[in-house]
Design a protein around this motif. Structure first.
Motif, PDB file in Angstrom:
ATOM      1  N   PHE A 151       1.075  -1.033   0.049  1.00  0.00           N
ATOM      2  CA  PHE A 151       0.384   0.406   0.479  1.00  0.00           C
ATOM      3  C   PHE A 151       0.823   1.574   0.047  1.00  0.00           C
ATOM      4  CE2 PHE A 151      -3.351  -3.182   1.932  1.00  0.00           C
ATOM      5  CZ  PHE A 151      -4.414  -2.784   0.898  1.00  0.00           C
ATOM      6  N   CYS A 152       2.765   1.594   0.111  1.00  0.00           N
ATOM      7  CA  CYS A 152       3.113   2.157   0.270  1.00  0.00           C
ATOM      8  C   CYS A 152       3.602   2.239  -0.838  1.00  0.00           C
ATOM      9  CB  CYS A 152       3.607   1.820   1.335  1.00  0.00           C
ATOM     10  SG  CYS A 152       3.453   2.292   3.163  1.00  0.00           S
ATOM     11  N   PRO A 153       4.236   3.543  -1.204  1.00  0.00           N
ATOM     12  CA  PRO A 153       5.032   4.374  -2.197  1.00  0.00           C
ATOM     13  C   PRO A 153       6.663   3.019  -2.388  1.00  0.00           C
ATOM     14  CG  PRO A 153       4.989   5.897  -1.241  1.00  0.00           C
ATOM     15  CD  PRO A 153       3.988   4.970   0.073  1.00  0.00           C
ATOM     16  N   PRO A 154       7.439   3.059  -3.748  1.00  0.00           N
ATOM     17  CA  PRO A 154       8.559   2.586  -3.253  1.00  0.00           C
ATOM     18  C   PRO A 154       9.440   2.943  -2.054  1.00  0.00           C
ATOM     19  CG  PRO A 154       8.473   2.954  -5.248  1.00  0.00           C
ATOM     20  CD  PRO A 154       6.703   3.796  -5.029  1.00  0.00           C
ATOM     21  N   GLU A 155       9.470   3.654  -1.970  1.00  0.00           N
ATOM     22  CA  GLU A 155      10.282   4.400  -1.068  1.00  0.00           C
ATOM     23  C   GLU A 155       8.864   5.389  -0.143  1.00  0.00           C
ATOM     24  OE1 GLU A 155      13.173   6.588  -1.408  1.00  0.00           O
ATOM     25  OE2 GLU A 155      14.819   5.293  -2.200  1.00  0.00           O
ATOM     26  N   PHE A 156       8.830   5.279   1.817  1.00  0.00           N
ATOM     27  CA  PHE A 156       8.253   5.121   2.452  1.00  0.00           C
ATOM     28  C   PHE A 156       9.269   5.554   3.839  1.00  0.00           C
ATOM     29  CE2 PHE A 156       7.689   0.834   1.670  1.00  0.00           C
ATOM     30  CZ  PHE A 156       8.414   0.113   3.214  1.00  0.00           C
ATOM     31  N   THR A 157       8.109   6.131   4.868  1.00  0.00           N
ATOM     32  CA  THR A 157       8.528   6.609   5.917  1.00  0.00           C
ATOM     33  C   THR A 157       7.956   5.967   7.070  1.00  0.00           C
ATOM     34  OG1 THR A 157       6.612   8.042   6.263  1.00  0.00           O
ATOM     35  CG2 THR A 157       8.918   8.395   5.900  1.00  0.00           C
ATOM     36  N   VAL A 158       7.918   4.998   7.811  1.00  0.00           N
ATOM     37  CA  VAL A 158       7.764   4.749   9.199  1.00  0.00           C
ATOM     38  C   VAL A 158       6.419   5.226   9.078  1.00  0.00           C
ATOM     39  CG1 VAL A 158       7.595   4.063  11.501  1.00  0.00           C
ATOM     40  CG2 VAL A 158       9.611   3.195  10.246  1.00  0.00           C
ATOM     41  N   ALA A 159       5.983   6.261   9.464  1.00  0.00           N
ATOM     42  CA  ALA A 159       4.575   6.767   9.732  1.00  0.00           C
ATOM     43  C   ALA A 159       4.028   7.018   8.399  1.00  0.00           C
ATOM     44  CB  ALA A 159       4.399   8.469  10.012  1.00  0.00           C
ATOM     45  N   GLU A 160       4.135   6.819   7.708  1.00  0.00           N
ATOM     46  CA  GLU A 160       3.525   6.357   6.698  1.00  0.00           C
ATOM     47  C   GLU A 160       2.947   5.056   6.260  1.00  0.00           C
ATOM     48  OE1 GLU A 160       5.150   9.588   3.007  1.00  0.00           O
ATOM     49  OE2 GLU A 160       5.911   7.695   3.151  1.00  0.00           O
ATOM     50  N   LEU A 161       3.921   4.030   6.536  1.00  0.00           N
ATOM     51  CA  LEU A 161       4.204   2.549   7.130  1.00  0.00           C
ATOM     52  C   LEU A 161       2.785   2.253   8.164  1.00  0.00           C
ATOM     53  CD1 LEU A 161       4.472   0.009   5.908  1.00  0.00           C
ATOM     54  CD2 LEU A 161       6.710  -0.116   7.445  1.00  0.00           C
ATOM     55  N   ARG A 162       2.373   3.245   9.215  1.00  0.00           N
ATOM     56  CA  ARG A 162       2.107   3.249  10.218  1.00  0.00           C
ATOM     57  C   ARG A 162       0.428   3.360   9.481  1.00  0.00           C
ATOM     58  NH1 ARG A 162       3.239   6.521  13.391  1.00  0.00           N
ATOM     59  NH2 ARG A 162       2.157   7.948  13.408  1.00  0.00           N
ATOM     60  N   ARG A 163       0.840   4.776   9.259  1.00  0.00           N
ATOM     61  CA  ARG A 163      -0.866   4.683   9.135  1.00  0.00           C
ATOM     62  C   ARG A 163      -1.991   3.843   7.393  1.00  0.00           C
ATOM     63  NH1 ARG A 163       0.835  10.285   8.722  1.00  0.00           N
ATOM     64  NH2 ARG A 163       2.194   9.742   6.771  1.00  0.00           N
ATOM     65  N   VAL A 164      -1.265   3.119   6.998  1.00  0.00           N
ATOM     66  CA  VAL A 164      -1.205   1.876   6.413  1.00  0.00           C
ATOM     67  C   VAL A 164      -1.847   1.282   7.217  1.00  0.00           C
ATOM     68  CG1 VAL A 164      -0.691  -0.430   4.532  1.00  0.00           C
ATOM     69  CG2 VAL A 164      -0.069   2.444   4.064  1.00  0.00           C
ATOM     70  N   TYR A 165      -1.551   0.422   8.402  1.00  0.00           N
ATOM     71  CA  TYR A 165      -1.767  -0.539   9.296  1.00  0.00           C
ATOM     72  C   TYR A 165      -3.186   0.063  10.206  1.00  0.00           C
ATOM     73  CZ  TYR A 165       1.947  -4.017   9.236  1.00  0.00           C
ATOM     74  OH  TYR A 165       2.714  -4.779   8.513  1.00  0.00           O
ATOM     75  N   GLU A 166      -3.173   1.614  10.071  1.00  0.00           N
ATOM     76  CA  GLU A 166      -4.353   1.748  10.878  1.00  0.00           C
ATOM     77  C   GLU A 166      -4.890   1.464  10.440  1.00  0.00           C
ATOM     78  OE1 GLU A 166      -1.790   5.185  14.025  1.00  0.00           O
ATOM     79  OE2 GLU A 166      -2.465   5.966  12.412  1.00  0.00           O
ATOM     80  N   ILE A 167      -5.193   2.550   9.179  1.00  0.00           N
ATOM     81  CA  ILE A 167      -6.426   2.663   8.308  1.00  0.00           C
ATOM     82  C   ILE A 167      -7.090   1.104   7.896  1.00  0.00           C
ATOM     83  CG2 ILE A 167      -7.033   3.288   5.784  1.00  0.00           C
ATOM     84  CD1 ILE A 167      -4.974   5.239   5.804  1.00  0.00           C
ATOM     85  N   VAL A 168      -6.020   0.699   7.366  1.00  0.00           N
ATOM     86  CA  VAL A 168      -6.479  -1.325   7.056  1.00  0.00           C
ATOM     87  C   VAL A 168      -7.036  -1.600   8.198  1.00  0.00           C
ATOM     88  CG1 VAL A 168      -5.762  -3.488   6.399  1.00  0.00           C
ATOM     89  CG2 VAL A 168      -4.932  -1.455   5.758  1.00  0.00           C
ATOM     90  N   TRP A 169      -6.287  -1.665   9.822  1.00  0.00           N
ATOM     91  CA  TRP A 169      -7.282  -2.963  10.838  1.00  0.00           C
ATOM     92  C   TRP A 169      -7.948  -1.881  11.268  1.00  0.00           C
ATOM     93  CZ3 TRP A 169      -1.768  -4.138  13.509  1.00  0.00           C
ATOM     94  CH2 TRP A 169      -0.953  -5.056  13.104  1.00  0.00           C
ATOM     95  N   GLY A 170      -8.198  -0.930  10.976  1.00  0.00           N
ATOM     96  CA  GLY A 170      -8.942   0.390  11.634  1.00  0.00           C
ATOM     97  C   GLY A 170      -9.340   0.972  13.104  1.00  0.00           C
ATOM     98  N   THR A 171      -7.969   0.930  14.092  1.00  0.00           N
ATOM     99  CA  THR A 171      -7.590   1.448  15.193  1.00  0.00           C
ATOM    100  C   THR A 171      -5.889   2.349  14.987  1.00  0.00           C
ATOM    101  OG1 THR A 171      -7.553  -0.306  17.364  1.00  0.00           O
ATOM    102  CG2 THR A 171      -6.276  -0.782  15.244  1.00  0.00           C
ATOM    103  N   PRO A 172      -6.316   3.365  16.349  1.00  0.00           N
ATOM    104  CA  PRO A 172      -5.432   3.723  15.622  1.00  0.00           C
ATOM    105  C   PRO A 172      -3.543   2.613  16.948  1.00  0.00           C
ATOM    106  CG  PRO A 172      -5.936   4.173  17.521  1.00  0.00           C
ATOM    107  CD  PRO A 172      -7.281   3.043  17.196  1.00  0.00           C
ATOM    108  N   LEU A 173      -2.655   3.095  16.438  1.00  0.00           N
ATOM    109  CA  LEU A 173      -1.407   2.074  17.239  1.00  0.00           C
ATOM    110  C   LEU A 173      -0.657   3.040  17.738  1.00  0.00           C
ATOM    111  CD1 LEU A 173      -0.504  -0.097  13.902  1.00  0.00           C
ATOM    112  CD2 LEU A 173      -2.368  -0.400  16.087  1.00  0.00           C
TER     113      LEU A 173
END
Length: 224
Positions: A151-173
């Motif tokens: 779900f991320c571009p080829p290069e991404f930050t940890v914050a961008e990756l965390r937002r993917v988890y939060e959106i797909v799981w539907g819960t804040p981390l």
């Protein structure tokens, strides 16, 4: 003897993150059966066609995503007798994932938030069930595989990756706990020599996906 012919179709559960919501590509039907309902993009498998080839063809023809790089994997097969009122049809569903996918070139094919589709809008055939199965597969695979990077571009930050988890799981981390887990997971992330300020604030390190096929230790979904 009765005619026992069975048609085979491929249905596509294509997911991306748009406007900070997990969204699916759907076809708004303008003819019976289920006129006015949404359905998943898909179509019949040709006689000389293997299933993965059919999935790629329909990704271009029905989903309108020709030439777009999408992670594509077989999801499940659906074959109970009354799933299509017109004839006996067995469907092989595929799950497709990619970051920020473009709008489809087909006027009837639209991106819709998954929550709206599953909670409010009317679905054709058994496509609500298939969509829910695809979403659950994506959520589960985020726990033990590096699929979130799809779900991320080829290069991404940890914050961008965390937002993917939060959106797909539907819960804040918790940001610090998440950073520790993903950077400690063997082979998940590879740091680059670049930084970005696109998140605002101080420059953040950019990563790319590593070679790991599974996560050790896994990223477990929060309970509840």
């Amino acid at each position: 003897m009765t005619d026992a012919r069975v048609a085979v179709t491929v249905d596509l559960v294509v997911l991306t993150v748009r406007e900070h919501r997990l969204s699916a590509l759907v076809w708004r039907r303008d003819r019976p059966p289920y006129a006015g309902a949404w359905s998943l993009p898909g179509g019949f498998v040709q006689l000389d066609e293997d299933l993965p080839v059919a999935a790629q063809r329909l990704m271009a023809e029905r989903a309108g995503l020709a030439g777009v790089r999408v992670h594509l994997e077989q999801l499940a097969t659906y074959g109970y007798p009354d799933r299509d009122p017109r004839q006996r049809v067995v469907s092989v569903a595929y799950l497709g994932l990619a970051p920020d996918l473009p709008a489809s070139s087909r006027a009837q094919v639209l991106w819709e938030p998954v929550d709206d589709l599953t909670e409010r809008d009317k679905a054709a055939f058994d496509h609500r069930r298939i969509l829910l199965d695809g979403v659950e597969r994506a959520r589960a695979k985020l726990e033990y595989s590096p699929l979130a990077a799809a779900f991320c571009p080829p290069e991404f930050t940890v914050a961008e990756l965390r937002r993917v988890y939060e959106i797909v799981w539907g819960t804040p981390l918790d940001p610090r706990n998440f950073h520790r887990k993903v950077t400690n997971a063997e082979g998940f992330l590879v740091p680059t020599d670049r930084t970005t300020t696109r998140d605002g604030g101080r420059p953040a390190r950019l990563y790319r996906r590593g070679s790991a096929e599974s996560l050790h230790p896994p990223m477990m979904r929060p309970a509840g």
